[in-house]
Design an enzyme around this catalytic site. Structure first.
Site, PDB file in Angstrom:
ATOM      1  N   SER A   1       0.722  -1.378   0.280  1.00  0.00           N
ATOM      2  CA  SER A   1       0.085   0.251  -0.100  1.00  0.00           C
ATOM      3  C   SER A   1       0.885   1.358  -0.032  1.00  0.00           C
ATOM      4  O   SER A   1       1.469   1.642  -1.085  1.00  0.00           O
ATOM      5  CB  SER A   1      -0.985  -0.068   0.945  1.00  0.00           C
ATOM      6  OG  SER A   1      -1.927   1.121   1.089  1.00  0.00           O
TER       7      SER A   1
ATOM      8  N   ASP B   1      -2.647   6.518  -3.047  1.00  0.00           N
ATOM      9  CA  ASP B   1      -1.643   5.702  -2.414  1.00  0.00           C
ATOM     10  C   ASP B   1      -1.022   4.479  -3.460  1.00  0.00           C
ATOM     11  O   ASP B   1      -1.681   4.460  -4.365  1.00  0.00           O
ATOM     12  CB  ASP B   1      -1.712   5.231  -1.020  1.00  0.00           C
ATOM     13  CG  ASP B   1      -2.746   3.919  -1.155  1.00  0.00           C
ATOM     14  OD1 ASP B   1      -3.501   3.929  -2.177  1.00  0.00           O
ATOM     15  OD2 ASP B   1      -3.052   3.248  -0.168  1.00  0.00           O
TER      16      ASP B   1
ATOM     17  N   ASP C   1      -1.587   1.290  -3.912  1.00  0.00           N
ATOM     18  CA  ASP C   1      -2.357   0.097  -4.170  1.00  0.00           C
ATOM     19  C   ASP C   1      -3.871   0.851  -4.420  1.00  0.00           C
ATOM     20  O   ASP C   1      -4.742   0.035  -4.737  1.00  0.00           O
ATOM     21  CB  ASP C   1      -2.472  -1.083  -3.400  1.00  0.00           C
ATOM     22  CG  ASP C   1      -3.190  -0.574  -1.979  1.00  0.00           C
ATOM     23  OD1 ASP C   1      -3.440   0.485  -1.549  1.00  0.00           O
ATOM     24  OD2 ASP C   1      -3.798  -1.389  -1.163  1.00  0.00           O
TER      25      ASP C   1
ATOM     26  N   ASP D   1      -6.299   2.231  -2.602  1.00  0.00           N
ATOM     27  CA  ASP D   1      -7.587   2.087  -1.652  1.00  0.00           C
ATOM     28  C   ASP D   1      -7.489   3.570  -1.042  1.00  0.00           C
ATOM     29  O   ASP D   1      -8.688   3.617  -0.145  1.00  0.00           O
ATOM     30  CB  ASP D   1      -7.112   0.678  -0.727  1.00  0.00           C
ATOM     31  CG  ASP D   1      -6.148   0.940   0.323  1.00  0.00           C
ATOM     32  OD1 ASP D   1      -5.252   1.885   0.074  1.00  0.00           O
ATOM     33  OD2 ASP D   1      -5.913   0.191   1.303  1.00  0.00           O
TER      34      ASP D   1
END
Length: 449
Positions: A95, A235, A237, A239
Site C-alpha cells: 500500500s 497511495d 494500491d 485504496d
C-alpha cells in the site's frame, strides 16, 4: 515461522522476513482457510512477482483454483470476489509503505478483510497444512479484464452525463502505483485530465507512495499554475485517496471522508456511518448534521468491513487516511469510487472545491505524528499511557489504543498494527491546541521508552 504475523491488515514485512518461503506456506494456509476458488493480485513492487508466484504455488498445492489478476489496484481485486463468485482474494501489496516493504492482505468470500484475530487462525493452519495429492492440485488461469470490470462497475454509480456537461479539469497523481491503471475511468466519465506519475514503477520515482501534503508539492504547484479545478492523488494500491483544491490546499483523508458523506447527503441517503476511533470530528459532525448514527470501530480496513457487514443500514464507512467503503459497490476501501463521487459532487454543486470545503465542512485542525517503537515495547507503553490518560481526562475510550475526549477536541495514542511505531493523532478547533496536546503525549511516549 519468521517473526512476521498478521497485523491490522495482513502480514507485512521487508523481504528478509516476508520471503518466498513464507509466502508459499501462507498460500497453503490461505487456500485451506478460504476455499476452492481464490483470486490473487499484486501491486508493482519489485518483490511482488516473486511473492505472488510463491503464494500461487501454495494455493494450488492444496487444491485451490487460482484466478490471477496480476498487477491491479487492491479494491479491484476485492471487487472481483462479488463479480466472479470467488471464495476470497489475496493481494500482495504494501500500500503506502516504502518500496522495500511488502505485504499479503487477505479478504474472504463475504468481502471482509482478514483481521489480526482471524489471521491468527491462518497462522495455526500454516503449522500443519499438507499438500494435496497430485491429481487434486488446483487449476490456474489469468483474468485480464478485472480493471475494466471495476471501471464499468463504478461508472454505474456515477452521473457521467453531469460530469461531461461541466467538463471539470483535474490533475491526477497516480504516484507510480496501480492507480495508473484507472486513469481511463475519469476520461470516460468526462473529466478533462492531465496525469502525473502515471506508470507503475516499484521505485516510486515521482514521489513516495503515501500521498501526504509534503509529498504532493508538485501536484499542488501544478494545480495552481495550470488553473485546474483540483488534484487527486492515490497511495500505492489505490485504496486511499486525497484531494488538492484549486488554490493548492491539501484536503486530508478526513476531509475526503467528510466530502463523501456530503455526497451521500445530497443524494438523500439515510442510515449509519461507520468510522474508526482515529477519524476526525469533521466527518462525524457531518453525519450527525444529517441525522445519521455514528458507529465507531477499531482502526483498520478489516474492522471497518466487519462492522459494515454486521451493522444494518450502513451508508458509508471511512477512516482518517482517506479510505472510504461504499457498501453499494463492495466492502473494500475504494479510492477510485471515492474520487469519482467527489468529482460528481463538485460538478453538481457548482461551487469551487475550496468553497464547498469552507462552507460545508466544520473547521477542525488535525495533526499527527509517529514515534519509532519496537513491537515488544508497545504493550508496556500503551498500558502506561492508558493509566495516565485516565488520570487527566474524564472520557477515555479504549476500543483501539487510548482515545481521550475533552472540550473542543480529542487525542489518541495507538500502537500501529502494521509497523513498529506508536501513532498519535490530535484534533482541536484551535490548531495551536491540537499541536500542544499531540506534543505533550508524544513526550510522554518517549519518556516511557
Amino acid at each position: 515461522m519468521a517473526d512476521v504475523h498478521f497485523g491490522t491488515n495482513g502480514i507485512r514485512g521487508t523481504f528478509e522476513d516476508l520471503n518466498p518461503e513464507l509466502a508459499l506456506k501462507l498460500g497453503k494456509a490461505i487456500g485451506r482457510y478460504l476455499g476452492k476458488n481464490v483470486g490473487v493480485g499484486r501491486d508493482g513492487r519489485k518483490t511482488g512477482l516473486c511473492l505472488k508466484n510463491a503464494l500461487v504455488s501454495g494455493l494450488l498445492s492444496v487444491g485451490s483454483n487460482v484466478i490471477d489478476f496480476d498487477v491491479v489496484p487492491s479494491p479491484t481485486a476485492e471487487l472481483m470476489i462479488k463479480e466472479m463468485g470467488l471464495d476470497g482474494v489475496a493481494v500482495v501489496t504494501a500500500s503506502h509503505n516504502p518500496p522495500e516493504w511488502n505485504a499479503i492482505k487477505v479478504t474472504d468470500r463475504k468481502m471482509i478483510a482478514i483481521s489480526r484475530e482471524r489471521g491468527a487462525k491462518i497462522e495455526k493452519i500454516m503449522e500443519k497444512v499438507k499438500s494435496a495429492s497430485w491429481e487434486k492440485v488446483g487449476e490456474y488461469r489469468m483474468e485480464r479484464n478485472a480493471v475494466r470490470r471495476h471501471m464499468e462497475r463504478i461508472m454505474g454509480f456515477v452521473d457521467a452525463k453531469a460530469i461531461r456537461e461541466r467538463k471539470p479539469f483535474f490533475i491526477l497523481d497516480c504516484g507510480n502505483g496501480t492507480a495508473s491503471l484507472m486513469v481511463e475511468l475519469f476520461k470516460e466519465s468526462g473529466v478533462n485530465v492531465i496525469t502525473m506519475n502515471d506508470y507503475v514503477d516499484w521505485r516510486f520515482p515521482g514521489r513516495p507512495s503515501e500521498p501526504t501534503e509534503e509529498s504532493l508539492a508538485d501536484l499542488k504547484k501544478a494545480v495552481v499554475e495550470l488553473k485546474a479545478d483540483g488534484g487527486i492523488a492515490w497511495d500505492g494500491d489505490g485504496d486511499r485517496v486525497v484531494f488538492i483544491d484549486e488554490k493548492g490546499n491539501f484536503l486530508s483523508g478526513d476531509k475526503v471522508v467528510a466530502l463523501s458523506l456530503l455526497k451521500k447527503a445530497k443524494e438523500g441517503g439515510k442510515g449509519r456511518f461507520v468510522t474508526t476511533v482515529a477519524t476526525s470530528m469533521v466527518a462525524s459532525e457531518i453525519a450527525k448534521k444529517y441525522g445519521w448514527d455514528v458507529v465507531y470501530t477499531k482502526v483498520g480496513a478489516p474492522y471497518m468491513s466487519e462492522k459494515v457487514a454486521k451493522t444494518k443500514n450502513v451508508i458509508l464507512a471511512g477512516e482518517e487516511v482517506g479510505g472510504v467503503i461504499w457498501p453499494e459497490i463492495s466492502l473494500a476501501k475504494d479510492g477510485f469510487m471515492t474520487a469519482a463521487k467527489i468529482v460528481e459532487l463538485f460538478v453538481k454543486d457548482g461551487r469551487r472545491l475550496s468553497e464547498i470545503v469552507e462552507k460545508e465542512l466544520p473547521e477542525y485542525h488535525f495533526v499527527k505524528t509517529k514515534i519509532p517503537c519496537k513491537n515488544q515495547e508497545k504493550k508496556k507503553i500503551m498500558e502506561r499511557i492508558k493509566k495516565e490518560m485516565k488520570k487527566e481526562y474524564r472520557r477515555v475510550i479504549t476500543i483501539d489504543g487510548v482515545r481521550a475526549e475533552y472540550e473542543g477536541g480529542w487525542v489518541i495514542v495507538r500502537a500501529s498494527g502494521t509497523e513498529p511505531i506508536i501513532r498519535i493523532f490530535s484534533e482541536n478547533r484551535e490548531e495551536k491546541k491540537a499541536k500542544e496536546v499531540m506534543e505533550y503525549w508524544a513526550g510522554k511516549v518517549k519518556k516511557i521508552k
